[in-house]
Write a protein that holds these residues in place. Sequence first.
Motif, PDB file in Angstrom:
ATOM      1  N   ALA A  61       0.886  -1.117  -0.176  1.00 52.14           N
ATOM      2  CA  ALA A  61       0.136  -0.281  -0.071  1.00 52.14           C
ATOM      3  C   ALA A  61       0.859   1.186  -0.033  1.00 52.14           C
ATOM      4  O   ALA A  61       0.633   2.191  -0.792  1.00 52.14           O
ATOM      5  CB  ALA A  61      -1.058  -0.120   1.267  1.00 52.14           C
ATOM      6  N   PHE A  64       1.958   1.652  -3.529  1.00 49.96           N
ATOM      7  CA  PHE A  64       0.806   1.940  -4.140  1.00 49.96           C
ATOM      8  C   PHE A  64       0.723   3.586  -4.256  1.00 49.96           C
ATOM      9  O   PHE A  64       0.624   4.210  -5.077  1.00 49.96           O
ATOM     10  CB  PHE A  64      -0.323   1.144  -3.740  1.00 49.96           C
ATOM     11  CG  PHE A  64      -1.644   2.028  -4.173  1.00 49.96           C
ATOM     12  CD1 PHE A  64      -1.898   1.740  -5.624  1.00 49.96           C
ATOM     13  CD2 PHE A  64      -2.461   2.795  -3.582  1.00 49.96           C
ATOM     14  CE1 PHE A  64      -3.182   2.230  -6.339  1.00 49.96           C
ATOM     15  CE2 PHE A  64      -3.715   3.223  -3.959  1.00 49.96           C
ATOM     16  CZ  PHE A  64      -3.956   3.175  -5.481  1.00 49.96           C
ATOM     17  N   PHE A  65       0.634   4.030  -3.003  1.00 47.62           N
ATOM     18  CA  PHE A  65       0.602   5.725  -2.606  1.00 47.62           C
ATOM     19  C   PHE A  65       1.647   6.162  -3.314  1.00 47.62           C
ATOM     20  O   PHE A  65       1.502   7.659  -3.685  1.00 47.62           O
ATOM     21  CB  PHE A  65       0.361   5.982  -1.560  1.00 47.62           C
ATOM     22  CG  PHE A  65      -1.273   5.413  -0.786  1.00 47.62           C
ATOM     23  CD1 PHE A  65      -2.464   5.977  -1.475  1.00 47.62           C
ATOM     24  CD2 PHE A  65      -1.383   4.469   0.024  1.00 47.62           C
ATOM     25  CE1 PHE A  65      -3.732   5.548  -1.212  1.00 47.62           C
ATOM     26  CE2 PHE A  65      -2.702   4.047   0.126  1.00 47.62           C
ATOM     27  CZ  PHE A  65      -4.032   4.759  -0.353  1.00 47.62           C
ATOM     28  N   ALA A  73       1.082   1.588 -10.336  1.00 48.51           N
ATOM     29  CA  ALA A  73      -0.008   1.704  -9.028  1.00 48.51           C
ATOM     30  C   ALA A  73      -0.818   0.455  -8.957  1.00 48.51           C
ATOM     31  O   ALA A  73      -1.003  -0.068  -7.719  1.00 48.51           O
ATOM     32  CB  ALA A  73      -1.000   2.901  -9.049  1.00 48.51           C
ATOM     33  N   LEU A  74      -1.071  -0.062 -10.127  1.00 54.56           N
ATOM     34  CA  LEU A  74      -2.131  -1.344 -10.166  1.00 54.56           C
ATOM     35  C   LEU A  74      -1.104  -2.453  -9.695  1.00 54.56           C
ATOM     36  O   LEU A  74      -1.570  -3.383  -9.058  1.00 54.56           O
ATOM     37  CB  LEU A  74      -2.458  -1.633 -11.885  1.00 54.56           C
ATOM     38  CG  LEU A  74      -3.753  -1.096 -12.110  1.00 54.56           C
ATOM     39  CD1 LEU A  74      -3.947  -1.414 -13.559  1.00 54.56           C
ATOM     40  CD2 LEU A  74      -5.067  -1.338 -11.220  1.00 54.56           C
ATOM     41  N   TRP A  76       1.155  -2.466  -7.413  1.00 57.91           N
ATOM     42  CA  TRP A  76       1.329  -2.539  -5.908  1.00 57.91           C
ATOM     43  C   TRP A  76      -0.197  -2.557  -5.283  1.00 57.91           C
ATOM     44  O   TRP A  76      -0.396  -2.969  -4.069  1.00 57.91           O
ATOM     45  CB  TRP A  76       2.165  -1.342  -5.625  1.00 57.91           C
ATOM     46  CG  TRP A  76       3.591  -1.442  -5.944  1.00 57.91           C
ATOM     47  CD1 TRP A  76       4.144  -0.747  -6.882  1.00 57.91           C
ATOM     48  CD2 TRP A  76       4.216  -2.392  -5.077  1.00 57.91           C
ATOM     49  NE1 TRP A  76       5.457  -1.169  -6.907  1.00 57.91           N
ATOM     50  CE2 TRP A  76       5.811  -2.112  -5.886  1.00 57.91           C
ATOM     51  CE3 TRP A  76       4.237  -3.389  -4.138  1.00 57.91           C
ATOM     52  CZ2 TRP A  76       6.846  -2.954  -5.288  1.00 57.91           C
ATOM     53  CZ3 TRP A  76       5.413  -3.954  -3.729  1.00 57.91           C
ATOM     54  CH2 TRP A  76       6.535  -3.875  -4.549  1.00 57.91           C
ATOM     55  N   GLY A  77      -1.126  -1.858  -5.910  1.00 59.23           N
ATOM     56  CA  GLY A  77      -2.516  -1.683  -5.309  1.00 59.23           C
ATOM     57  C   GLY A  77      -3.172  -3.142  -5.285  1.00 59.23           C
ATOM     58  O   GLY A  77      -3.780  -3.266  -4.240  1.00 59.23           O
ATOM     59  N   LEU A  78      -3.179  -3.679  -6.330  1.00 63.35           N
ATOM     60  CA  LEU A  78      -4.127  -5.016  -6.019  1.00 63.35           C
ATOM     61  C   LEU A  78      -3.373  -6.043  -5.123  1.00 63.35           C
ATOM     62  O   LEU A  78      -4.156  -6.607  -4.350  1.00 63.35           O
ATOM     63  CB  LEU A  78      -4.224  -5.753  -7.706  1.00 63.35           C
ATOM     64  CG  LEU A  78      -4.906  -4.879  -8.645  1.00 63.35           C
ATOM     65  CD1 LEU A  78      -4.963  -5.514 -10.042  1.00 63.35           C
ATOM     66  CD2 LEU A  78      -6.463  -4.565  -8.235  1.00 63.35           C
ATOM     67  N   SER A  80      -1.618  -5.545  -2.684  1.00 61.12           N
ATOM     68  CA  SER A  80      -2.002  -4.682  -1.281  1.00 61.12           C
ATOM     69  C   SER A  80      -3.287  -4.947  -0.692  1.00 61.12           C
ATOM     70  O   SER A  80      -3.695  -5.442   0.270  1.00 61.12           O
ATOM     71  CB  SER A  80      -1.819  -3.203  -1.204  1.00 61.12           C
ATOM     72  OG  SER A  80      -2.194  -2.640  -0.249  1.00 61.12           O
ATOM     73  N   MET A  81      -4.372  -4.869  -1.645  1.00 64.82           N
ATOM     74  CA  MET A  81      -5.841  -4.943  -1.217  1.00 64.82           C
ATOM     75  C   MET A  81      -5.661  -6.581  -0.879  1.00 64.82           C
ATOM     76  O   MET A  81      -6.519  -6.845  -0.001  1.00 64.82           O
ATOM     77  CB  MET A  81      -6.688  -4.391  -2.466  1.00 64.82           C
ATOM     78  CG  MET A  81      -7.974  -4.809  -2.150  1.00 64.82           C
ATOM     79  SD  MET A  81      -9.266  -4.377  -3.596  1.00 64.82           S
ATOM     80  CE  MET A  81      -8.713  -5.415  -4.862  1.00 64.82           C
TER      81      MET A  81
END
Length: 117
Positions: A61, A64-65, A73-74, A76-78, A80-81
């Motif tokens: 996360a 991602f930020f 971002a995708l 790292w974001g996916l 992370s979620m």
Amino acid sequence: MRDAQIDAAIAAEERELLRQIGEEPGYLTQVGSMFRGSIGWTSAVVLVTQTLMFFAGVYAAWRFFGATEPLQALRWGLPSMTLLLMATIFKAAMLPVMHVNRVLRAVNRLGATGATR
């Protein structure tokens, strides 16, 4: 008059049973009891796995930020979620184990006091 005597006798019996049973252990004692017994090691493995997933999810996360491009971002974001959700699911899976231990402890206490009829 007779109803009042019955109520008083029942109340006295209930107080005596509660005195024999004792108090419910605290939350941390209940959590610690999950790690004892023949399958306590599984709770330890789940706890370690959940902790690792949580910290990996927080790291992802953070990345991602800090991402500047949408694809980055995708990437790292996916994860992370997914990691944070899985860590939450693992944590929630431990609550029924604690509840079962609590019920078994109550049943054992009732059997030990001779209160089962």
